[in-house]
Design a protein around this motif. Structure first.
Motif, PDB file in Angstrom:
ATOM      1  N   ASP A 101       0.825  -1.290   0.017  1.00  0.00           N
ATOM      2  CA  ASP A 101      -0.215   0.261   0.198  1.00  0.00           C
ATOM      3  C   ASP A 101       0.259   1.256  -0.516  1.00  0.00           C
ATOM      4  O   ASP A 101       1.174   1.974  -0.705  1.00  0.00           O
ATOM      5  N   ALA A 102       2.330   0.950   0.606  1.00  0.00           N
ATOM      6  CA  ALA A 102       2.820   2.181   0.479  1.00  0.00           C
ATOM      7  C   ALA A 102       3.633   2.241  -0.210  1.00  0.00           C
ATOM      8  O   ALA A 102       3.613   4.011  -0.956  1.00  0.00           O
ATOM      9  N   VAL A 103       3.576   1.413  -1.338  1.00  0.00           N
ATOM     10  CA  VAL A 103       4.183   1.605  -2.828  1.00  0.00           C
ATOM     11  C   VAL A 103       3.395   1.930  -3.796  1.00  0.00           C
ATOM     12  O   VAL A 103       3.922   3.080  -4.578  1.00  0.00           O
ATOM     13  N   ILE A 104       1.774   1.799  -3.323  1.00  0.00           N
ATOM     14  CA  ILE A 104       1.197   2.358  -3.871  1.00  0.00           C
ATOM     15  C   ILE A 104       1.035   4.338  -3.971  1.00  0.00           C
ATOM     16  O   ILE A 104       0.755   5.031  -4.981  1.00  0.00           O
ATOM     17  N   LEU A 105       1.175   4.518  -2.664  1.00  0.00           N
ATOM     18  CA  LEU A 105       0.260   5.865  -2.611  1.00  0.00           C
ATOM     19  C   LEU A 105       2.159   6.463  -2.970  1.00  0.00           C
ATOM     20  O   LEU A 105       1.691   7.332  -3.290  1.00  0.00           O
ATOM     21  N   ILE A 106       3.190   5.848  -3.149  1.00  0.00           N
ATOM     22  CA  ILE A 106       4.411   6.487  -3.339  1.00  0.00           C
ATOM     23  C   ILE A 106       4.601   6.511  -4.925  1.00  0.00           C
ATOM     24  O   ILE A 106       5.067   7.503  -5.476  1.00  0.00           O
ATOM     25  N   ALA A 107       4.020   5.476  -5.796  1.00  0.00           N
ATOM     26  CA  ALA A 107       3.622   5.778  -7.368  1.00  0.00           C
ATOM     27  C   ALA A 107       2.689   6.845  -7.217  1.00  0.00           C
ATOM     28  O   ALA A 107       2.378   7.205  -8.933  1.00  0.00           O
ATOM     29  N   TRP A 108       1.394   6.774  -7.004  1.00  0.00           N
ATOM     30  CA  TRP A 108       0.571   8.467  -6.463  1.00  0.00           C
ATOM     31  C   TRP A 108       1.139   9.285  -6.847  1.00  0.00           C
ATOM     32  O   TRP A 108       1.174  10.483  -7.889  1.00  0.00           O
ATOM     33  N   MET A 109       2.134   9.614  -5.672  1.00  0.00           N
ATOM     34  CA  MET A 109       2.763  10.961  -5.552  1.00  0.00           C
ATOM     35  C   MET A 109       3.667  11.336  -7.048  1.00  0.00           C
ATOM     36  O   MET A 109       3.960  12.241  -7.554  1.00  0.00           O
ATOM     37  N   VAL A 110       4.148   9.784  -7.426  1.00  0.00           N
ATOM     38  CA  VAL A 110       4.823  10.452  -8.467  1.00  0.00           C
ATOM     39  C   VAL A 110       4.524  10.434  -9.868  1.00  0.00           C
ATOM     40  O   VAL A 110       4.967  11.713 -10.829  1.00  0.00           O
ATOM     41  N   ALA A 111       3.293   9.558  -9.964  1.00  0.00           N
ATOM     42  CA  ALA A 111       2.433  10.147 -11.377  1.00  0.00           C
ATOM     43  C   ALA A 111       1.766  11.585 -11.063  1.00  0.00           C
ATOM     44  O   ALA A 111       1.833  12.208 -11.868  1.00  0.00           O
ATOM     45  N   ILE A 112       1.595  12.252 -10.138  1.00  0.00           N
ATOM     46  CA  ILE A 112       0.594  12.952  -9.906  1.00  0.00           C
ATOM     47  C   ILE A 112       1.817  13.875 -10.425  1.00  0.00           C
ATOM     48  O   ILE A 112       1.459  15.683 -10.682  1.00  0.00           O
ATOM     49  N   LEU A 113       3.090  13.889 -10.201  1.00  0.00           N
ATOM     50  CA  LEU A 113       4.162  15.058 -10.682  1.00  0.00           C
ATOM     51  C   LEU A 113       3.887  14.582 -11.708  1.00  0.00           C
ATOM     52  O   LEU A 113       4.804  15.484 -12.210  1.00  0.00           O
ATOM     53  N   ASN A 114       3.979  13.902 -12.788  1.00  0.00           N
ATOM     54  CA  ASN A 114       4.069  13.272 -14.612  1.00  0.00           C
ATOM     55  C   ASN A 114       3.553  14.470 -15.051  1.00  0.00           C
ATOM     56  O   ASN A 114       2.087  14.717 -14.557  1.00  0.00           O
ATOM     57  N   VAL A 286      -2.843  11.227 -20.638  1.00  0.00           N
ATOM     58  CA  VAL A 286      -2.227  10.168 -18.969  1.00  0.00           C
ATOM     59  C   VAL A 286      -2.159   8.982 -19.944  1.00  0.00           C
ATOM     60  O   VAL A 286      -1.452   8.751 -18.240  1.00  0.00           O
ATOM     61  N   TRP A 287      -1.901   9.121 -20.934  1.00  0.00           N
ATOM     62  CA  TRP A 287      -1.828   7.205 -21.605  1.00  0.00           C
ATOM     63  C   TRP A 287      -0.166   7.451 -21.496  1.00  0.00           C
ATOM     64  O   TRP A 287      -0.511   5.796 -20.599  1.00  0.00           O
ATOM     65  N   LEU A 288       0.316   8.415 -21.420  1.00  0.00           N
ATOM     66  CA  LEU A 288       1.898   8.558 -21.299  1.00  0.00           C
ATOM     67  C   LEU A 288       2.590   7.775 -19.690  1.00  0.00           C
ATOM     68  O   LEU A 288       3.277   7.371 -19.527  1.00  0.00           O
ATOM     69  N   THR A 289       1.694   8.592 -19.195  1.00  0.00           N
ATOM     70  CA  THR A 289       1.594   8.183 -17.707  1.00  0.00           C
ATOM     71  C   THR A 289       1.713   6.660 -17.048  1.00  0.00           C
ATOM     72  O   THR A 289       2.527   5.470 -16.135  1.00  0.00           O
ATOM     73  N   LEU A 290       0.358   6.230 -17.713  1.00  0.00           N
ATOM     74  CA  LEU A 290      -0.312   4.820 -17.676  1.00  0.00           C
ATOM     75  C   LEU A 290       1.068   3.824 -18.213  1.00  0.00           C
ATOM     76  O   LEU A 290       0.509   2.931 -17.296  1.00  0.00           O
ATOM     77  N   ALA A 291       1.861   4.246 -19.056  1.00  0.00           N
ATOM     78  CA  ALA A 291       2.574   3.245 -19.510  1.00  0.00           C
ATOM     79  C   ALA A 291       3.668   3.153 -18.763  1.00  0.00           C
ATOM     80  O   ALA A 291       4.883   2.232 -18.373  1.00  0.00           O
ATOM     81  N   MET A 292       4.081   4.329 -18.309  1.00  0.00           N
ATOM     82  CA  MET A 292       5.151   4.633 -16.997  1.00  0.00           C
ATOM     83  C   MET A 292       5.377   3.953 -15.978  1.00  0.00           C
ATOM     84  O   MET A 292       6.387   2.973 -15.343  1.00  0.00           O
ATOM     85  N   ILE A 293       4.213   3.515 -15.124  1.00  0.00           N
ATOM     86  CA  ILE A 293       3.210   2.414 -14.373  1.00  0.00           C
ATOM     87  C   ILE A 293       3.680   1.605 -14.833  1.00  0.00           C
ATOM     88  O   ILE A 293       4.362   0.457 -13.951  1.00  0.00           O
ATOM     89  N   TRP A 302      13.311  -3.145 -17.237  1.00  0.00           N
ATOM     90  CA  TRP A 302      12.003  -2.054 -17.860  1.00  0.00           C
ATOM     91  C   TRP A 302      11.971  -0.563 -16.648  1.00  0.00           C
ATOM     92  O   TRP A 302      11.749   0.348 -17.128  1.00  0.00           O
ATOM     93  N   MET A 303      12.194  -0.826 -15.961  1.00  0.00           N
ATOM     94  CA  MET A 303      12.213   0.368 -14.948  1.00  0.00           C
ATOM     95  C   MET A 303      13.065   1.072 -14.801  1.00  0.00           C
ATOM     96  O   MET A 303      12.456   2.536 -14.870  1.00  0.00           O
ATOM     97  N   LEU A 304      14.069   1.027 -15.586  1.00  0.00           N
ATOM     98  CA  LEU A 304      15.483   2.679 -15.950  1.00  0.00           C
ATOM     99  C   LEU A 304      14.127   3.146 -17.343  1.00  0.00           C
ATOM    100  O   LEU A 304      14.570   4.537 -17.038  1.00  0.00           O
ATOM    101  N   ALA A 305      13.736   2.053 -18.072  1.00  0.00           N
ATOM    102  CA  ALA A 305      12.628   3.148 -19.241  1.00  0.00           C
ATOM    103  C   ALA A 305      11.757   4.133 -18.653  1.00  0.00           C
ATOM    104  O   ALA A 305      11.206   5.300 -18.729  1.00  0.00           O
ATOM    105  N   ALA A 306      11.244   3.369 -16.959  1.00  0.00           N
ATOM    106  CA  ALA A 306      10.129   4.336 -16.236  1.00  0.00           C
ATOM    107  C   ALA A 306      10.874   5.217 -16.169  1.00  0.00           C
ATOM    108  O   ALA A 306      10.066   6.173 -15.915  1.00  0.00           O
ATOM    109  N   ALA A 307      11.407   5.160 -15.200  1.00  0.00           N
ATOM    110  CA  ALA A 307      12.376   6.626 -14.551  1.00  0.00           C
ATOM    111  C   ALA A 307      12.710   7.518 -15.749  1.00  0.00           C
ATOM    112  O   ALA A 307      12.603   8.829 -15.918  1.00  0.00           O
ATOM    113  N   ALA A 308      12.851   6.964 -16.641  1.00  0.00           N
ATOM    114  CA  ALA A 308      13.503   7.653 -18.128  1.00  0.00           C
ATOM    115  C   ALA A 308      12.449   8.610 -18.449  1.00  0.00           C
ATOM    116  O   ALA A 308      12.670  10.509 -18.539  1.00  0.00           O
TER     117      ALA A 308
END
Length: 363
Positions: A101-114, A286-293, A302-308
């Protein structure tokens, strides 16, 4: 009718346009006769009339209450999208515990900065919610009802209509019929409630792309904009390239569909819509953010590509600078968004790596 926007009203500008235009309609002055002047430009209501019905509530509540409600809805929708990708699309990759659940919250915070989601939040845009409705249609709604929600969403904002040819190419006949039916029903309802505005939109406004924005602006991330920005102003070149990308993108999406990777197919088609539409703003992507996740979860390599993608399309990145024009180095950076869309359309998304005790889960 025109209104000059100043001060804090520039925050959630698009929401303010929705609200003011709907109030103009409710007062009998017309939905499309209203525009707002800000940033040396005109901002009218540009969506089909059904959008005014769906958003009618924003014209009935105080502006600050409406903004607070809409921001809360958007933040909740962003969290819901992250949860769906983690738990429903690619299950088993994040532990089902407080740590997960903490990972999901962190991913959410990352996503809303995209940038796509960040701009939706800042502008009070409908794009985030529209994409979420299509995702729910693909991931949550039973297969026999798939397409209805996508069709209704397309009656608010036309871009989701691209899923109709996708359903046809993949022989999902029921979903195609549902999409057409949902769109027709919502549009027909708008004709009943707003006959004059509906006739005006479908016979005149839909062809006036200049009301939406300047094609050659650096803010526009479509293929047509890229060609225009680099002096390749040929309608035939754009039509040819758009047709080729559309054919290839639908083929890639069909490959995902045949492998049972329905979410990946949906994201590819969503990214395709941003590439071939004449006008594509960052909040459409927003599709680009979904692709990142998706890339962050689909396999470790593929994590490095997501980070990029996150770094390149962070809200504070020069790649997503909100400028109408600029020097050559900025034009090169701004082209990265369109080229990224093209790359995803051509290559598709990677296949999920197996997880012990869990199926592929993509779709």
């Amino acid at each position: 009718m025109n209104e000059l926007v100043a001060g804090t009203q520039r925050y959630q500008l698009d929401f303010f346009v929705y609200r003011s235009s709907i109030q103009s309609w409710l007062s009998g002055q017309g939905l499309y006769s209203f525009s707002i002047t800000v940033f040396d430009g005109q901002f009218p209501f540009t969506y089909p009339p059904f959008a005014a019905l769906a958003l009618a509530w924003v014209g009935l509540v105080p502006i600050h209450w409406g903004q607070a409600i809409w921001l809360t809805v958007q933040l909740g929708v962003a969290l819901g999208l992250v949860w769906l990708v983690v738990r429903r699309v690619l299950p088993g990759r994040v532990p089902a515990s407080w740590l997960g659940d903490a990972v999901i919250l962190i991913a959410w915070m990352v996503a809303i900065l995209n940038a796509p989601i960040a701009q939706s939040l800042m502008l009070g845009q409908v794009s985030l919610v529209m994409v979420a409705l299509v995702v729910v249609d693909f991931v949550v709604v039973p297969a026999k009802f798939r397409g209805i929600l996508t069709g209704i969403t397309a009656a608010v904002k036309l871009l989701p209509l691209i899923f109709l040819p996708y359903f046809l190419v993949t022989r999902q006949w029921r979903a195609a019929a549902n999409t057409a039916g949902g769109f027709a029903a919502a549009t027909g309802l708008a004709f009943l409630v707003l006959p004059q505005e509906s006739l005006l939109f479908w016979t005149q406004m839909i062809f006036q792309t200049g009301r939406v924005g300047e094609v050659s602006s650096l803010r526009n991330k479509s293929l047509l904009a890229l060609l225009s920005q680099w002096g390749l102003n040929s309608t035939w070149l754009w039509l040819g390239l758009a047709a080729a990308f559309t054919a290839f993108g639908l083929w890639r999406a069909a490959q995902h569909h045949r492998r049972g990777e329905e979410f990946a197919a949906m994201v590819v088609v969503g990214l395709l819509s941003g590439l071939v539409a004449p006008l594509t703003w960052l909040h459409h992507l927003v599709w680009l953010t979904l692709a990142m996740i998706y890339l962050a979860l689909v396999g470790r390599r593929w994590m490095l590509a997501a980070a990029a993608i996150w770094v390149a399309f962070c809200f504070f990145s020069p790649v997503v600078a909100s400028l109408a024009s600029g020097p050559i180095w900025l034009m090169i950076l701004q082209s990265a968004t369109t080229l990224t869309l093209a790359a995803f359309v051509l290559t598709g998304l990677p296949r999920p790596t197996p997880v012990a005790g869990v199926g592929r889960g993509d779709g």
